[in-house]
Design a protein around this motif. Structure first.
Motif, PDB file in Angstrom:
ATOM      1  N   ASP A 178      -6.294   1.928   3.861  1.00 56.99           N
ATOM      2  CA  ASP A 178      -5.759   0.595   4.165  1.00 56.99           C
ATOM      3  C   ASP A 178      -6.815  -0.496   4.105  1.00 56.99           C
ATOM      4  O   ASP A 178      -6.543  -1.652   4.446  1.00 56.99           O
ATOM      5  CB  ASP A 178      -5.089   0.594   5.541  1.00 56.99           C
ATOM      6  CG  ASP A 178      -6.032   1.016   6.667  1.00 56.99           C
ATOM      7  OD1 ASP A 178      -7.249   1.160   6.421  1.00 56.99           O
ATOM      8  OD2 ASP A 178      -5.544   1.202   7.802  1.00 56.99           O
ATOM      9  N   THR A 193      -3.713  -8.975  -9.558  1.00 53.22           N
ATOM     10  CA  THR A 193      -3.556  -8.650  -8.132  1.00 53.22           C
ATOM     11  C   THR A 193      -2.265  -7.861  -7.929  1.00 53.22           C
ATOM     12  O   THR A 193      -1.365  -8.301  -7.209  1.00 53.22           O
ATOM     13  CB  THR A 193      -3.563  -9.927  -7.264  1.00 53.22           C
ATOM     14  OG1 THR A 193      -2.546 -10.824  -7.753  1.00 53.22           O
ATOM     15  CG2 THR A 193      -4.918 -10.606  -7.311  1.00 53.22           C
ATOM     16  N   THR A 201       0.403  -4.943  -6.682  1.00 51.28           N
ATOM     17  CA  THR A 201       0.639  -4.116  -5.508  1.00 51.28           C
ATOM     18  C   THR A 201       0.900  -2.684  -5.976  1.00 51.28           C
ATOM     19  O   THR A 201       1.162  -2.437  -7.152  1.00 51.28           O
ATOM     20  CB  THR A 201       1.842  -4.621  -4.695  1.00 51.28           C
ATOM     21  OG1 THR A 201       2.996  -4.659  -5.553  1.00 51.28           O
ATOM     22  CG2 THR A 201       1.581  -6.027  -4.158  1.00 51.28           C
ATOM     23  N   ARG A 202       0.815  -1.745  -5.048  1.00 50.44           N
ATOM     24  CA  ARG A 202       1.137  -0.361  -5.405  1.00 50.44           C
ATOM     25  C   ARG A 202       2.559  -0.287  -5.957  1.00 50.44           C
ATOM     26  O   ARG A 202       3.465  -0.938  -5.454  1.00 50.44           O
ATOM     27  CB  ARG A 202       1.019   0.542  -4.179  1.00 50.44           C
ATOM     28  CG  ARG A 202      -0.383   0.609  -3.580  1.00 50.44           C
ATOM     29  CD  ARG A 202      -0.427   1.638  -2.469  1.00 50.44           C
ATOM     30  NE  ARG A 202      -1.697   1.674  -1.785  1.00 50.44           N
ATOM     31  CZ  ARG A 202      -1.911   1.218  -0.550  1.00 50.44           C
ATOM     32  NH1 ARG A 202      -0.913   0.692   0.144  1.00 50.44           N
ATOM     33  NH2 ARG A 202      -3.102   1.303   0.000  1.00 50.44           N
ATOM     34  N   THR A 261       3.470  -1.363  -8.842  1.00 47.59           N
ATOM     35  CA  THR A 261       3.676  -2.408  -9.842  1.00 47.59           C
ATOM     36  C   THR A 261       3.457  -1.845 -11.248  1.00 47.59           C
ATOM     37  O   THR A 261       2.586  -1.003 -11.465  1.00 47.59           O
ATOM     38  CB  THR A 261       2.703  -3.576  -9.603  1.00 47.59           C
ATOM     39  OG1 THR A 261       3.013  -4.188  -8.355  1.00 47.59           O
ATOM     40  CG2 THR A 261       2.795  -4.615 -10.712  1.00 47.59           C
ATOM     41  N   THR A 315       2.403   4.754  -5.953  1.00 52.35           N
ATOM     42  CA  THR A 315       2.860   4.181  -4.688  1.00 52.35           C
ATOM     43  C   THR A 315       2.166   4.810  -3.485  1.00 52.35           C
ATOM     44  O   THR A 315       2.227   4.257  -2.380  1.00 52.35           O
ATOM     45  CB  THR A 315       4.372   4.356  -4.543  1.00 52.35           C
ATOM     46  OG1 THR A 315       4.697   5.753  -4.643  1.00 52.35           O
ATOM     47  CG2 THR A 315       5.104   3.613  -5.649  1.00 52.35           C
ATOM     48  N   ALA A 373      -0.346   5.494  -0.857  1.00 49.65           N
ATOM     49  CA  ALA A 373      -1.447   4.685  -0.322  1.00 49.65           C
ATOM     50  C   ALA A 373      -2.754   5.454  -0.291  1.00 49.65           C
ATOM     51  O   ALA A 373      -3.825   4.871  -0.487  1.00 49.65           O
ATOM     52  CB  ALA A 373      -1.085   4.192   1.075  1.00 49.65           C
ATOM     53  N   VAL A 398      -6.198   0.309  -1.136  1.00 48.35           N
ATOM     54  CA  VAL A 398      -6.286  -1.113  -1.479  1.00 48.35           C
ATOM     55  C   VAL A 398      -7.727  -1.464  -1.833  1.00 48.35           C
ATOM     56  O   VAL A 398      -8.684  -0.825  -1.383  1.00 48.35           O
ATOM     57  CB  VAL A 398      -5.798  -1.990  -0.316  1.00 48.35           C
ATOM     58  CG1 VAL A 398      -4.331  -1.755  -0.044  1.00 48.35           C
ATOM     59  CG2 VAL A 398      -6.619  -1.748   0.951  1.00 48.35           C
ATOM     60  N   VAL A 409      -5.966  -4.202  -6.059  1.00 52.12           N
ATOM     61  CA  VAL A 409      -4.714  -3.572  -5.647  1.00 52.12           C
ATOM     62  C   VAL A 409      -4.425  -3.947  -4.203  1.00 52.12           C
ATOM     63  O   VAL A 409      -5.244  -3.713  -3.301  1.00 52.12           O
ATOM     64  CB  VAL A 409      -4.790  -2.045  -5.805  1.00 52.12           C
ATOM     65  CG1 VAL A 409      -3.535  -1.389  -5.238  1.00 52.12           C
ATOM     66  CG2 VAL A 409      -4.981  -1.673  -7.264  1.00 52.12           C
ATOM     67  N   ASP A 410      -3.271  -4.547  -3.996  1.00 57.38           N
ATOM     68  CA  ASP A 410      -2.827  -4.928  -2.660  1.00 57.38           C
ATOM     69  C   ASP A 410      -1.789  -3.916  -2.161  1.00 57.38           C
ATOM     70  O   ASP A 410      -1.239  -3.149  -2.961  1.00 57.38           O
ATOM     71  CB  ASP A 410      -2.228  -6.335  -2.690  1.00 57.38           C
ATOM     72  CG  ASP A 410      -3.270  -7.406  -3.011  1.00 57.38           C
ATOM     73  OD1 ASP A 410      -4.461  -7.192  -2.682  1.00 57.38           O
ATOM     74  OD2 ASP A 410      -2.911  -8.447  -3.591  1.00 57.38           O
ATOM     75  N   PRO A 411      -1.539  -3.905  -0.851  1.00 61.13           N
ATOM     76  CA  PRO A 411      -0.583  -2.919  -0.316  1.00 61.13           C
ATOM     77  C   PRO A 411       0.807  -3.048  -0.929  1.00 61.13           C
ATOM     78  O   PRO A 411       1.215  -4.099  -1.360  1.00 61.13           O
ATOM     79  CB  PRO A 411      -0.563  -3.245   1.186  1.00 61.13           C
ATOM     80  CG  PRO A 411      -1.828  -3.980   1.450  1.00 61.13           C
ATOM     81  CD  PRO A 411      -2.141  -4.736   0.204  1.00 61.13           C
TER      82      PRO A 411
END
Length: 692
Positions: A356, A605, A607-608, A610, A662, A664, A669, A690-692
């Motif tokens: 995280d 930027t 997200t997971r 994407t 996807t 985490a 991130v 990579v953002d959450p």
């Protein structure tokens, strides 16, 4: 198969000189569909679905559109439970034909020209569940009149057997003309209808030397065979910059930043920003205090985080550990952060990034007498606060560690390797190393790398305490056990370790200690470099470093896929420093023909989960996309994101796309380099967060 094309196909002329078979989309099983033959009217061809069982029912699905079908818009996700998860239909599916044992052969209709047809294979197992291969865009066209042909065969020089799947490229130096083929199962390839002129013809296959020659295309057919030679290229080193007037020879740290520049520092007062493209170093303002022997990482906001170490007022004592933390911001200014919770500080603290984005710091020497601690704490960059967590089973400092694919932290050096579970805050022992005496309680003899396949590997061996020990050991997270790996012909410890985009690991320099060897050394430090292939255990020697560098050097991977190093030329505090040069190694994969180039990323930027797309030039077939976390290196540890993820790619023409995981834990991130790969040949990377 193609007898019905004339009644089904709407032809749209395209001014191209030769046919092609281009993979696109992804498969949802173990099978891949391949095309062998010449994509011209009247030519024979074979389609093969790999990895099928005798009991499987294999069907070739043929369509003349890749945007819509009778079932709806394409691509179309196919439903469970009839289809395996992730199955996608990419073709309009007007024709279905049996593939006997996964093979279909025919002749392209001689009366039809200049068209596309889209192919997939369906594999149905005994249980009735089906999977799909990726798709092939088959473009069929006659060679233009008056143009020339190049045909040939590729063979292994060691056996004389055909070499299949060799990448053949035919191109002009400015890439205004670029053609690509793969050799078939017989080693044959062909370029038909190529405009007249002078070209370069290249042959590339992983683990075999690249070959390139000049050919002149005319109306006279050319035959160009290639006998593949075992890989011998060693890459080359060059001086690309300098840290002068600074010499990084003690508590050095290097951070690859989000703009591609490198932050070098040894005390937070004499920092350096280096641009590896221009070779220019600049010198930002000092922080409010001097601290060395710290650890760090790159935060999501692009700032460089640094924590622990010792007060720079007495750098040689190793007894004045500090709890300080600070960050170097993207605007070139410094910010003091709250102190760590350990009041006696942490000199040489361990550091691991959690999934995280929080940072786990552990161990380190403490004030006033450098006694090591087994305590741990967590820094949350979002709130800039610290919290305590569980203690380790042994006190240590600068212990190599990685975030495993299951979200746990593996820490090696100490009395026993341990794993930390962020969900419980508890450290627990793993099975023992096969060579357990790893210099403890001195300094660690090894670095650690998190592998793409989920295992971890440590590299380096103390030949005094473990003369028979292997230079590599593998950790299996499913069983928490270690197994011995292989060694090069020259064992050593505390080398420079960098995971490369092609899946190999660079191991540079290192200490041979008291070994008697013909290798030149300076107080036991060698310039020798090797490449290690974790999948096979094969080591191969490559070009020596330009200078003797010991473990105070800092070495990392650049977005252009080179490896840079600097510092560490004060050898064991007895000689040097000898240079302030920043050296770059160009690996052999940078000299294996035409490299792809990425541009116009849909986002930097993501997200997971994407789907990220970009344009590729020239229009080469990309075999995978590789995400690699940005590094933060000091000594034998890396506080960056320990990830090399190899992801399947969907390609339509010159646009490639990849869907991010996807999970985490698999995709923490933070900042990554995204490389487009053609086999083992990387593009320059695009840096993404990579953002959450």
């Amino acid at each position: 198969m193609f007898a019905t094309i004339a009644t089904l196909l709407l032809l749209s002329p395209i001014a191209l000189a030769q046919g092609s078979a281009t993979n696109f989309g992804t498969s949802c099983g173990n099978s891949q569909l391949s095309f062998q033959g010449i994509a011209s009217p009247g030519e024979a061809f074979t389609l093969t679905a790999s990895n099928v069982q005798n009991s499987d029912v294999v069907t070739l699905i043929v369509g003349f559109d890749n945007t819509t079908s009778q079932f709806g818009a394409l691509p179309l996700t196919l439903p469970n439970p009839q289809w395996s998860p992730g199955c996608v239909l990419y073709t309009s599916a007007e024709i279905r034909l049996p593939m006997i044992n996964g093979v279909y052969s025919a002749i392209l209709p001689p009366q039809l020209d200049n068209y596309h047809v889209y192919l997939q294979a369906r594999i149905e197992d005994l249980s009735g569940v089906s999977s799909m291969t990726q798709a092939i865009d088959l473009f069929v066209i006659s060679p233009l009149p008056g143009n020339g042909d190049v045909t040939g065969r590729t063979r292994f020089s060691t056996s004389g057997l055909p070499a299949s799947n060799v990448r053949l490229t035919l191109f002009t130096p400015d890439l205004s003309e670029f053609y690509e083929r793969r050799s078939d199962a017989n080693g044959d390839y062909s370029f038909l209808g190529i405009p007249s002129g002078t070209y370069q013809l290249g042959s590339a296959l992983r683990d075999w030397d690249y070959q390139q020659r000049t050919v002149i295309i005319s109306s006279t057919p050319l035959v160009e065979d290639f006998d593949l030679l075992e890989e011998s290229a060693v890459g080359f080193w060059s001086v690309i910059g300098s840290t002068a007037p600074q010499n990084l020879d003690a508590s050095d740290i290097a951070v690859l930043r989000s703009d591609g520049s490198v932050f070098f520092c040894h005390d937070t007062t004499d920092s350096i920003l280096f641009d590896p493209i221009t070779g220019i170093s600049t010198f930002p303002p000092s922080s409010s205090s001097e601290q060395g022997c710290m650890n760090g990482s790159l935060l999501a906001d692009g700032s460089v985080f640094l924590a622990g170490g010792q007060d720079g007022s007495d750098p040689g004592s190793f007894r004045d550990a500090i709890p300080w933390a600070k960050k170097f911001r993207t605007d070139g200014t410094w910010q003091d952060l709250p102190d760590m919770l350990a009041p006696a500080g942490r000199w040489y603290p361990g550091l691991t990034r959690l999934a995280d984005g929080r940072l786990l710091l552990f161990g380190g020497g403490t004030a006033p007498s450098a006694v090591r601690t087994n305590t741990s704490e967590i820094f949350d960059p979002a709130t800039e606060t610290w919290s305590t967590t569980g203690s380790m089973g042994s006190a240590n400092e600068f212990a190599p560690s990685v975030l495993l694919h299951d979200g746990r932290v593996l820490r090696t050096w100490g009395t026993d390797p341990e794993v930390y579970d962020p969900s419980t805050g508890i450290w627990s022992a793993t099975g023992g190393l096969t060579a357990p005496n790893r210099s403890f309680p001195g300094h660690s003899d090894h670095s650690i790398v998190q592998l793409t396949d989920g295992r971890a590997v440590i590299l380096g061996i103390n030949t005094l305490s473990q003369p028979g020990g292997p230079m590599s050991e593998f950790f299996d997270p499913s069983s928490n056990t270690w197994s011995a790996g292989s060694s090069p012909d020259l064992k050593r410890m505390q080398g420079e370790v960098v995971y490369l985009p092609d899946g190999r690991i660079f191991y540079g320099a290192g200490d041979i200690q008291n070994q008697v060897t013909a290798e030149p050394d300076l107080l036991g430090i060698v310039r020798r470099c090797d490449l290690f292939q974790p999948a096979t255990g094969v080591w191969r020697q490559v070009a020596d470093m330009l200078n003797y560098r010991e473990y105070h050097a800092v070495t990392l991977l650049l977005p252009d896929a080179r490896v840079i190093t600097t510092g560490g030329t004060t050898i064991k505090f007895q000689t040097g420093p000898t240079t302030s040069d920043i050296d770059a190694w160009s690996p052999p994969y940078l000299s294996r023909g035409v490299r792809p180039s990425l541009s116009n990323a849909s986002t930097t930027t993501p997200t997971r989960g994407t789907t990220l797309s970009a344009d590729v030039f020239p229009q080469t077939s990309i075999t995978s996309m590789v995400l690699m976390g940005l590094q933060t290196t000091t000594h034998w540890v890396d506080g960056g994101i320990p990830r090399r993820l190899e992801l399947p790619v969907n390609q339509i023409g010159s646009q490639v796309s990849v869907t991010l995981p996807t999970d985490a834990n698999l995709l923490p991130v933070g900042w990554y380099m995204m490389f487009a790969m053609v086999d083992d040949i990387p593009s320059d990377a695009i840096i993404v967060r990579v953002d959450p």
